[in-house]
Design a protein around this motif. Structure first.
Motif, PDB file in Angstrom:
ATOM      1  N   THR A 248      19.358  -4.694  17.485  1.00 44.72           N
ATOM      2  CA  THR A 248      20.345  -4.308  18.502  1.00 44.72           C
ATOM      3  C   THR A 248      19.609  -4.010  19.804  1.00 44.72           C
ATOM      4  O   THR A 248      18.405  -3.722  19.800  1.00 44.72           O
ATOM      5  CB  THR A 248      21.112  -3.048  18.067  1.00 44.72           C
ATOM      6  N   PRO A 249      20.321  -4.060  20.929  1.00 43.33           N
ATOM      7  CA  PRO A 249      19.676  -3.705  22.202  1.00 43.33           C
ATOM      8  C   PRO A 249      19.051  -2.318  22.166  1.00 43.33           C
ATOM      9  O   PRO A 249      17.989  -2.086  22.752  1.00 43.33           O
ATOM     10  CB  PRO A 249      20.823  -3.794  23.198  1.00 43.33           C
ATOM     11  N   ARG A 250      19.704  -1.394  21.465  1.00 48.54           N
ATOM     12  CA  ARG A 250      19.178  -0.030  21.406  1.00 48.54           C
ATOM     13  C   ARG A 250      17.838   0.014  20.666  1.00 48.54           C
ATOM     14  O   ARG A 250      16.926   0.748  21.067  1.00 48.54           O
ATOM     15  CB  ARG A 250      20.193   0.877  20.722  1.00 48.54           C
ATOM     16  N   GLU A 253      15.219  -1.427  22.943  1.00 47.69           N
ATOM     17  CA  GLU A 253      14.962  -0.480  24.023  1.00 47.69           C
ATOM     18  C   GLU A 253      14.019   0.619  23.551  1.00 47.69           C
ATOM     19  O   GLU A 253      13.105   1.031  24.269  1.00 47.69           O
ATOM     20  CB  GLU A 253      16.275   0.121  24.515  1.00 47.69           C
ATOM     21  N   ARG A 425      19.351 -15.064  21.660  1.00 47.68           N
ATOM     22  CA  ARG A 425      19.723 -13.734  21.186  1.00 47.68           C
ATOM     23  C   ARG A 425      18.798 -12.678  21.780  1.00 47.68           C
ATOM     24  O   ARG A 425      19.240 -11.606  22.214  1.00 47.68           O
ATOM     25  CB  ARG A 425      19.663 -13.712  19.657  1.00 47.68           C
ATOM     26  N   GLU A 428      19.419 -11.858  25.511  1.00 46.05           N
ATOM     27  CA  GLU A 428      20.619 -11.038  25.710  1.00 46.05           C
ATOM     28  C   GLU A 428      20.289  -9.557  25.637  1.00 46.05           C
ATOM     29  O   GLU A 428      20.914  -8.740  26.305  1.00 46.05           O
ATOM     30  CB  GLU A 428      21.664 -11.357  24.629  1.00 46.05           C
ATOM     31  N   MET A 429      19.290  -9.213  24.817  1.00 46.51           N
ATOM     32  CA  MET A 429      18.977  -7.813  24.568  1.00 46.51           C
ATOM     33  C   MET A 429      17.850  -7.289  25.449  1.00 46.51           C
ATOM     34  O   MET A 429      17.577  -6.094  25.451  1.00 46.51           O
ATOM     35  CB  MET A 429      18.608  -7.628  23.083  1.00 46.51           C
TER      36      MET A 429
END
Length: 518
Positions: A248-250, A253, A425, A428-429
């Motif tokens: 996930t992006p989180r 990050e 993909r 995008e993140m």
């Protein structure tokens, strides 16, 4: 090197030491393996097998300077041994010490006067270095010793291709393929090369016919290897696809929060045949850059940091496992990676140079790489998916996990779509840290695109594109012959000559074409 037959007494002791060292290396105890071999060499100072093993162990460690010292001593003691000379040449070439490898092959040719190995080894290196006339002379000497040498005849035909002597290349390849080849590698290489020659002469229907027949022959000759490679490829692709679904992006990050500013390496990736070699050869001319091509340094050092060996376990591609990787393991991977890849730097490279790790095979591995090296910048090469897939299908690649899909056009397209979906993909993140470079724009306005790349890398501008056709270093990418020429645009839209053949499979690429803006 192989041990002698009929070993007794002292020979058995030496072989026992060699086997113990090999077991230590297989368990990831590389330093202990080196130390054992070092002690054995001190006891049996002139044994060629122990000296060879120690040199190989230093390469694997890696410490190329110590490996070269071992090879130099090996030559001092066994300079008249042709097998030793071939070993020295091969290991030097593996370390990218091409001039030393060439010297060893030429010495081998002078020592071993009845076989072709020395001259053909020299010819292969000379051709890569762009010394085509010297390579042709080496092949002539080899064929004088053995006129029927299949490898020699193939190299002769390939040199005709490199020189643009298409008619002679076609005739030579047709004669070779019609002679009842025994070497299956030469068979598929010659078939691919003949298809490429016919393509260059505009005989597209004949080129396709030869290419399809060659692929069919490979499916027959390499059936067992292909089955194993496909199974491994599908398993690996499935694990990576699962990881990309879990990320996930989180999560990303959080990984990037640990990034150190100014990490001294960047990745140049993209699908194979997208133009990475061209961009690498341009950026690599910058005085503050060392562009290193096609090594396994990043993967191997990450594997060593968590598994203590040069291979991965499936759990590496699980988001939960990656999240739990310790700071110590990440730091070990970074230190090991920078040390390992700098071993391949060209003569004159500085320790302060920015490393460009040019390797399209890393595209699938980028998510894992970012967990261990969050400061890694990414250059992503893009090219029209149709041109990429046709180029991969046409390329003379053997049977390996990374390219087994290139045996059929549908598998080629499916593999391309799956690999590039990983990048789509990931981008995008990731809001920053990457730059996409289009091949079509690079060949149209090389300087403008190069300036954008240099700026992204936070380097001062230099005339990187000046005199690109002059080959300053030996290029180790499979596409080395193409970037030895001036920048050209003729590869753009090359797929159109085979549109009728490609059309029934084109639906596989629709999403990639749209997503990448083609």
């Amino acid at each position: 090197m192989k041990p002698p037959n009929g070993m007794h007494g002292e020979s058995l002791q030496i072989e026992s030491q060699r086997q113990q060292a090999a077991r230590l290396a297989d368990c990831g105890e590389f330093a202990k393996s080196v130390e054992l071999l070092r002690r054995a060499n001190a006891k049996w100072r002139n044994d060629a097998s122990l000296m060879s093993d120690l040199a190989s162990a230093y390469v694997r460690l890696p410490d190329f300077k110590k490996a070269e010292r071992c090879l130099s001593r090996l030559l001092d003691v066994h300079a008249g041994n042709a097998e030793v000379l071939k070993f020295v040449a091969e290991l030097r070439y593996a370390m990218r010490h091409v001039h030393g490898a060439l010297d060893a092959y030429e010495l081998c040719a002078s020592v071993e006067e009845t076989t072709t190995a020395g001259w053909l080894g020299a010819a292969a290196i000379q051709e890569r270095m762009g010394q085509l006339e010297a390579a042709a002379e080496s092949v002539r000497k080899a064929l004088k010793r053995d006129a029927g040498s299949e490898r020699g005849r193939y190299l002769q035909s390939f040199l005709f291709v490199r020189m643009g002597r298409w008619g002679e290349a076609e005739q030579c390849l047709c004669d070779l393929l019609g002679s009842g080849l025994h070497d299956r590698e030469i068979h598929w290489r010659a078939g691919h090369q003949l298809a490429a020659v016919l393509d260059r002469q505009g005989e597209h229907a004949s080129a396709l016919q030869v290419l399809l027949a060659t692929k069919q022959g490979m499916e027959h000759d390499y059936a067992a290897e292909i089955k194993a490679a496909r199974a491994t490829f599908l398993f690996k692709s499935g694990k990576i696809r699962q990881l990309m679904e879990e990320l996930t992006p989180r999560m990303l990050e959080g990984w990037m929060d640990g990034a150190e500013a100014g990490f001294p390496a960047a990745v140049l990736a993209g699908h194979p045949r997208s133009g990475t070699t061209l961009l690498g050869s341009i950026v690599g001319r910058h005085s503050q850059v060392s562009c290193i091509e096609e090594t396994a340094c990043m993967e191997n050092q990450i594997f060593r940091s968590v598994f203590q060996k040069d291979s991965a376990e499936p759990k590496l591609f699980e988001s939960g496992y990656l999240a739990a990787v310790t700071a110590g393991a990440r730091q070990q991977a970074q230190r090991g990676y920078l040390n390992a890849i700098r071993q391949f730097s060209h003569e004159g490279a500085k320790s302060s140079d920015l490393i460009i790790d040019k390797n399209p095979m890393l595209t699938q591995f980028l998510a894992v790489a970012l967990r261990f090296m969050p400061g890694l910048k990414m250059l992503m090469m893009l090219r029209d998916p149709r041109d990429v897939c046709w180029s991969c299908f046409q390329h003379p690649a053997g049977v390996a996990v990374s390219n087994v899909s290139w045996l059929s056009i549908e598998d080629t397209m499916t593999s391309y779509r799956d690999i590039m979906e990983i990048w789509l993909r990931l981008r995008e993140m990731l809001p920053t840290g990457w730059l996409e470079v289009r091949y079509e724009e690079l060949v149209k306005d090389t300087e403008e695109v190069s300036r954008e790349v240099v700026d992204f890398l936070e380097l001062p501008w230099q005339a990187c594109t000046q005199d690109l056709q002059t080959q300053e270093t030996t290029i180790h990418s499979p596409t080395y012959a193409e970037v030895a020429k001036p920048v050209y645009r003729s590869a753009v839209g090359r797929w159109k000559a085979y549109e009728e053949f490609l059309s029934p499979h084109m639906k596989v690429l629709e999403s990639s074409i749209q997503s990448l803006g083609y």
